[in-house]
Design a protein around this motif. Sequence first.
Motif, PDB file in Angstrom:
ATOM      1  N   GLY A  86     -68.984 -54.961  12.617  1.00  0.00           N
ATOM      2  CA  GLY A  86     -69.638 -54.786  11.640  1.00  0.00           C
ATOM      3  C   GLY A  86     -70.071 -53.551  10.988  1.00  0.00           C
ATOM      4  N   VAL A  87     -68.967 -52.446  10.534  1.00  0.00           N
ATOM      5  CA  VAL A  87     -69.281 -51.090  10.470  1.00  0.00           C
ATOM      6  C   VAL A  87     -70.455 -51.016   9.113  1.00  0.00           C
ATOM      7  N   GLU A  88     -71.243 -50.709   8.725  1.00  0.00           N
ATOM      8  CA  GLU A  88     -71.528 -50.870   6.980  1.00  0.00           C
ATOM      9  C   GLU A  88     -71.465 -49.288   6.805  1.00  0.00           C
ATOM     10  N   VAL A  89     -71.927 -48.490   7.377  1.00  0.00           N
ATOM     11  CA  VAL A  89     -71.871 -46.576   7.001  1.00  0.00           C
ATOM     12  C   VAL A  89     -70.814 -46.048   7.959  1.00  0.00           C
ATOM     13  N   ILE A  90     -69.337 -45.858   6.967  1.00  0.00           N
ATOM     14  CA  ILE A  90     -68.887 -44.871   7.855  1.00  0.00           C
ATOM     15  C   ILE A  90     -69.100 -43.896   7.705  1.00  0.00           C
ATOM     16  N   ILE A  91     -69.443 -42.421   9.090  1.00  0.00           N
ATOM     17  CA  ILE A  91     -69.579 -41.436   8.315  1.00  0.00           C
ATOM     18  C   ILE A  91     -68.213 -40.132   9.161  1.00  0.00           C
ATOM     19  N   ALA A  92     -67.417 -39.844   8.209  1.00  0.00           N
ATOM     20  CA  ALA A  92     -66.453 -39.252   8.392  1.00  0.00           C
ATOM     21  C   ALA A  92     -66.391 -37.570   8.587  1.00  0.00           C
ATOM     22  N   THR A  93     -65.358 -37.052  10.005  1.00  0.00           N
ATOM     23  CA  THR A  93     -65.513 -35.873   9.656  1.00  0.00           C
ATOM     24  C   THR A  93     -63.851 -35.119   9.774  1.00  0.00           C
ATOM     25  N   GLY A  94     -64.362 -33.793  10.371  1.00  0.00           N
ATOM     26  CA  GLY A  94     -62.974 -32.867  10.283  1.00  0.00           C
ATOM     27  C   GLY A  94     -62.030 -32.521   9.355  1.00  0.00           C
TER      28      GLY A  94
END
Length: 362
Positions: A86-94
């Motif tokens: 139920g993710v509403e915001v994805i924070i992508a790092t790397g």
Amino acid sequence: MFTHRLVFPASVLRGRGAIKHLGAMCGRLGQRAMLVGGKRAIASVEAKVADQLEQQMVSYLGSEIFNGVCCQEEINRLADVFRTQGVEVIIATGGGKALDTAKAAGVACNIPVVTLPGIAGTCSAVTSLAFRYHQNGEFRNMMPLSSGPAAVVIDADLLATSPLQWLSAGIGDTLAKWYEYRAISDLSQLTGLAGVARTHSELCYTLIRHFAAGACFAVQDGKANNALEQVLDAIFLYAGLTSVMSNGAHTGASHALYEGFTACPKTRHIPHGLLVGYGNLCLLALENRSDDELLAALALARASAIPTQLAHIATGLTEQDLAVIIDRSLTTPDMANMPMDITFEDVRSAVERVEGLGAKIN
């Protein structure tokens, strides 16, 4: 009539300490956030990310480790995780592969993605493109995405602590924006958009030529300075805008050779931008640029820790390995963008010329 679709990131924050605004950015997008990236990237930012989310009363759902390859199978796997949790915001790092995978999975789920690059290896953080690979790491294609990142957070303090090879990779990839766009664009046929893309690509080259040495020193010292900020702007903003303005149609022999290198198991693990950086030198040789111009490009590459000889890329490369690399590069859409027909012998001769001139500056 052809419609040219431009997909920009919705918001970009850049500078020292930019991560301090991450929570507010995410809070405007949703209330359930997940962090995605490589193991080391997550370890370096997770505490700050969790603190930022807590300050904005956004639920932190934990982290999901990216498997290292931006392939369709990994895109699908992450998309399933996001839906299930139920993710509403994805924070992508790397790096670029992690960001591209998260962006593609976010688009598949219609979930906004906030990119927080942990290294400055490519302009992936700001683009609506994903470089997609086969599971073994061989390049597959450049996949356009229907939407770009909802927000981009480029923190110079964070990026100053990353290994130097990743900044060098970003410099190599960004120099390609100028070398390749200059090679494939027709000055007599430039439209407004093409002119803007070309101007941005030349600005990338100018900023790197002036500030690369100081930026590399900042990373070696682990502390951001003005030179690093200028180079980060070139890598992320101006190179990214070149990609956006051209819809990805800005590449040539440099990226074609990179794709060729991914066909060889001995070289496919080398960072994208380092291979592209070597490809830039071969591109100049393919264009029959003068020895003086090639030597200047070689000196800039060397000062930026970009490979200037095959031995800097991998030891033990055979003629058979090189044949595989060249043959694969010749079949790519990027090589087809070149304004002249390129043969195996052309590329082999270009490599030999770069090898010979490169030996003079080492």
